[in-house]
Design a protein around this motif. Sequence first.
Motif, PDB file in Angstrom:
ATOM      1  N   THR A 128       0.850  -1.181   0.000  1.00 49.38           N
ATOM      2  CA  THR A 128       0.000   0.000   0.000  1.00 49.38           C
ATOM      3  C   THR A 128       0.889   1.236   0.000  1.00 49.38           C
ATOM      4  OG1 THR A 128      -1.643  -1.224   1.265  1.00 49.38           O
ATOM      5  CG2 THR A 128      -1.905   1.164   1.174  1.00 49.38           C
ATOM      6  N   THR A 129       0.562   2.150  -0.902  1.00 50.07           N
ATOM      7  CA  THR A 129       1.366   3.363  -1.036  1.00 50.07           C
ATOM      8  C   THR A 129       0.482   4.592  -0.900  1.00 50.07           C
ATOM      9  OG1 THR A 129       1.057   3.510  -3.421  1.00 50.07           O
ATOM     10  CG2 THR A 129       2.933   2.208  -2.651  1.00 50.07           C
ATOM     11  N   ALA A 130       1.124   5.724  -0.819  1.00 53.14           N
ATOM     12  CA  ALA A 130       0.415   7.001  -0.808  1.00 53.14           C
ATOM     13  C   ALA A 130       0.140   7.397  -2.247  1.00 53.14           C
ATOM     14  CB  ALA A 130       1.256   8.046  -0.089  1.00 53.14           C
ATOM     15  N   SER A 131      -0.704   6.619  -2.909  1.00 50.26           N
ATOM     16  CA  SER A 131      -0.998   6.848  -4.315  1.00 50.26           C
ATOM     17  C   SER A 131      -2.490   6.695  -4.552  1.00 50.26           C
ATOM     18  CB  SER A 131      -0.239   5.835  -5.181  1.00 50.26           C
ATOM     19  OG  SER A 131      -0.725   5.846  -6.503  1.00 50.26           O
ATOM     20  N   SER A 132      -3.030   7.529  -5.403  1.00 50.91           N
ATOM     21  CA  SER A 132      -4.451   7.413  -5.739  1.00 50.91           C
ATOM     22  C   SER A 132      -4.716   6.200  -6.623  1.00 50.91           C
ATOM     23  CB  SER A 132      -4.921   8.683  -6.442  1.00 50.91           C
ATOM     24  OG  SER A 132      -4.204   8.863  -7.644  1.00 50.91           O
ATOM     25  N   ALA A 133      -3.664   5.618  -7.209  1.00 53.93           N
ATOM     26  CA  ALA A 133      -3.829   4.440  -8.059  1.00 53.93           C
ATOM     27  C   ALA A 133      -4.068   3.173  -7.250  1.00 53.93           C
ATOM     28  CB  ALA A 133      -2.606   4.261  -8.951  1.00 53.93           C
ATOM     29  N   GLY A 134      -3.885   3.244  -5.949  1.00 49.85           N
ATOM     30  CA  GLY A 134      -4.148   2.080  -5.111  1.00 49.85           C
ATOM     31  C   GLY A 134      -2.903   1.255  -4.858  1.00 49.85           C
ATOM     32  N   ALA A 135      -3.126   0.141  -4.191  1.00 55.04           N
ATOM     33  CA  ALA A 135      -2.029  -0.733  -3.776  1.00 55.04           C
ATOM     34  C   ALA A 135      -1.428  -1.478  -4.967  1.00 55.04           C
ATOM     35  CB  ALA A 135      -2.530  -1.723  -2.740  1.00 55.04           C
ATOM     36  N   VAL A 136      -0.177  -1.875  -4.804  1.00 50.61           N
ATOM     37  CA  VAL A 136       0.519  -2.710  -5.779  1.00 50.61           C
ATOM     38  C   VAL A 136       0.468  -4.135  -5.240  1.00 50.61           C
ATOM     39  CG1 VAL A 136       2.740  -3.197  -6.862  1.00 50.61           C
ATOM     40  CG2 VAL A 136       2.031  -0.834  -6.498  1.00 50.61           C
ATOM     41  N   ARG A 137      -0.024  -5.056  -6.068  1.00 50.50           N
ATOM     42  CA  ARG A 137      -0.149  -6.458  -5.647  1.00 50.50           C
ATOM     43  C   ARG A 137       0.843  -7.324  -6.410  1.00 50.50           C
ATOM     44  NH1 ARG A 137      -4.792  -8.517  -3.403  1.00 50.50           N
ATOM     45  NH2 ARG A 137      -4.850 -10.196  -4.938  1.00 50.50           N
ATOM     46  N   ILE A 138       1.555  -8.153  -5.665  1.00 52.42           N
ATOM     47  CA  ILE A 138       2.453  -9.151  -6.256  1.00 52.42           C
ATOM     48  C   ILE A 138       1.788 -10.491  -5.987  1.00 52.42           C
ATOM     49  CG2 ILE A 138       4.770 -10.094  -6.332  1.00 52.42           C
ATOM     50  CD1 ILE A 138       5.726  -7.484  -4.947  1.00 52.42           C
ATOM     51  N   GLU A 139       1.163 -11.044  -7.024  1.00 53.84           N
ATOM     52  CA  GLU A 139       0.322 -12.230  -6.867  1.00 53.84           C
ATOM     53  C   GLU A 139       1.089 -13.536  -7.039  1.00 53.84           C
ATOM     54  OE1 GLU A 139      -3.422 -12.263  -8.998  1.00 53.84           O
ATOM     55  OE2 GLU A 139      -3.185 -10.125  -9.396  1.00 53.84           O
ATOM     56  N   ALA A 140       0.558 -14.564  -6.382  1.00 55.12           N
ATOM     57  CA  ALA A 140       0.935 -15.957  -6.605  1.00 55.12           C
ATOM     58  C   ALA A 140       2.423 -16.234  -6.384  1.00 55.12           C
ATOM     59  CB  ALA A 140       0.505 -16.403  -8.003  1.00 55.12           C
ATOM     60  N   LEU A 141       2.924 -15.777  -5.244  1.00 49.34           N
ATOM     61  CA  LEU A 141       4.303 -16.097  -4.867  1.00 49.34           C
ATOM     62  C   LEU A 141       4.297 -17.329  -3.979  1.00 49.34           C
ATOM     63  CD1 LEU A 141       5.689 -12.560  -3.899  1.00 49.34           C
ATOM     64  CD2 LEU A 141       5.811 -13.725  -6.105  1.00 49.34           C
ATOM     65  N   ASP A 142       5.334 -18.149  -4.091  1.00 47.01           N
ATOM     66  CA  ASP A 142       5.495 -19.231  -3.125  1.00 47.01           C
ATOM     67  C   ASP A 142       5.573 -18.593  -1.747  1.00 47.01           C
ATOM     68  OD1 ASP A 142       5.564 -21.623  -4.719  1.00 47.01           O
ATOM     69  OD2 ASP A 142       7.501 -20.960  -5.488  1.00 47.01           O
ATOM     70  N   LEU A 143       4.983 -19.226  -0.730  1.00 42.68           N
ATOM     71  CA  LEU A 143       4.903 -18.631   0.599  1.00 42.68           C
ATOM     72  C   LEU A 143       6.264 -18.187   1.135  1.00 42.68           C
ATOM     73  CD1 LEU A 143       3.229 -17.726   2.983  1.00 42.68           C
ATOM     74  CD2 LEU A 143       3.344 -20.076   3.868  1.00 42.68           C
ATOM     75  N   PRO A 144       7.325 -19.013   1.050  1.00 42.88           N
ATOM     76  CA  PRO A 144       8.621 -18.529   1.544  1.00 42.88           C
ATOM     77  C   PRO A 144       9.112 -17.277   0.799  1.00 42.88           C
ATOM     78  CG  PRO A 144       8.679 -20.911   1.260  1.00 42.88           C
ATOM     79  CD  PRO A 144       7.396 -20.428   0.655  1.00 42.88           C
ATOM     80  N   MET A 145       8.875 -17.209  -0.499  1.00 44.52           N
ATOM     81  CA  MET A 145       9.276 -16.029  -1.276  1.00 44.52           C
ATOM     82  C   MET A 145       8.455 -14.811  -0.853  1.00 44.52           C
ATOM     83  SD  MET A 145      11.095 -14.415  -3.442  1.00 44.52           S
ATOM     84  CE  MET A 145      12.023 -15.643  -4.327  1.00 44.52           C
ATOM     85  N   ALA A 146       7.168 -14.997  -0.595  1.00 43.79           N
ATOM     86  CA  ALA A 146       6.327 -13.889  -0.141  1.00 43.79           C
ATOM     87  C   ALA A 146       6.822 -13.373   1.205  1.00 43.79           C
ATOM     88  CB  ALA A 146       4.873 -14.348  -0.035  1.00 43.79           C
ATOM     89  N   GLU A 147       7.126 -14.284   2.122  1.00 45.82           N
ATOM     90  CA  GLU A 147       7.624 -13.873   3.440  1.00 45.82           C
ATOM     91  C   GLU A 147       8.957 -13.151   3.327  1.00 45.82           C
ATOM     92  OE1 GLU A 147       7.499 -17.689   5.344  1.00 45.82           O
ATOM     93  OE2 GLU A 147       5.430 -17.401   6.038  1.00 45.82           O
ATOM     94  N   GLN A 148       9.828 -13.658   2.456  1.00 46.26           N
ATOM     95  CA  GLN A 148      11.130 -13.017   2.229  1.00 46.26           C
ATOM     96  C   GLN A 148      10.939 -11.627   1.610  1.00 46.26           C
ATOM     97  OE1 GLN A 148      13.546 -15.352  -0.418  1.00 46.26           O
ATOM     98  NE2 GLN A 148      15.253 -13.926  -0.372  1.00 46.26           N
ATOM     99  N   THR A 149       9.994 -11.485   0.705  1.00 43.89           N
ATOM    100  CA  THR A 149       9.723 -10.202   0.060  1.00 43.89           C
ATOM    101  C   THR A 149       9.193  -9.188   1.069  1.00 43.89           C
ATOM    102  OG1 THR A 149       9.296 -11.312  -2.045  1.00 43.89           O
ATOM    103  CG2 THR A 149       8.419  -9.077  -1.797  1.00 43.89           C
ATOM    104  N   VAL A 150       8.291  -9.622   1.939  1.00 46.64           N
ATOM    105  CA  VAL A 150       7.761  -8.728   2.974  1.00 46.64           C
ATOM    106  C   VAL A 150       8.890  -8.263   3.897  1.00 46.64           C
ATOM    107  CG1 VAL A 150       6.285  -8.624   5.026  1.00 46.64           C
ATOM    108  CG2 VAL A 150       5.413  -9.612   2.894  1.00 46.64           C
TER     109      VAL A 150
END
Length: 165
Positions: A128-150
Amino acid sequence: MSQPRTILADPAWRPSPKAKRLWSLQAIVFWLIPVAAVLIWALLDAGHRGWQGVALMVVLVLGIFSATVVPWWRYAVHRWEVTDEAVYTRVGWLTQESRVAPISRVQTVDTERGPLERLLGLATVTVTTASSAGAVRIEALDLPMAEQTVTRLTEIAALHRGDAT
């Protein structure tokens, strides 16, 4: 004299290969509703068998296309990347959208896992950013990759302390 142009390269990473299976399953679940509606119509109204057959064929063709071709095309297009400066995404299959969210604008980073994502060991990271375009979603990551990205986004954003506005 003209200004030099900056050419934005494609983001480097694809979603998990299991994304194709996720998107297929999501399409199947979605198209079960129109199939059920046509079948219920056929049970309740025997006077329109011709139209019911046409409707069922159209729904099945669209459903099969959505469950087989579209996931492969989406996988070919979807990309994402996180750098020290920004989060980059490219999504879509018919209409494509590229987004760049500067790290200095990041407000929150969330992980989401629906039932099908949990079944396949996947997650979606929402920035989520301070943008009127809304949040940026990174879909369908393997769970460990998602946790590492966060974790990485949290660490990078902490280095860019600001008001994210």
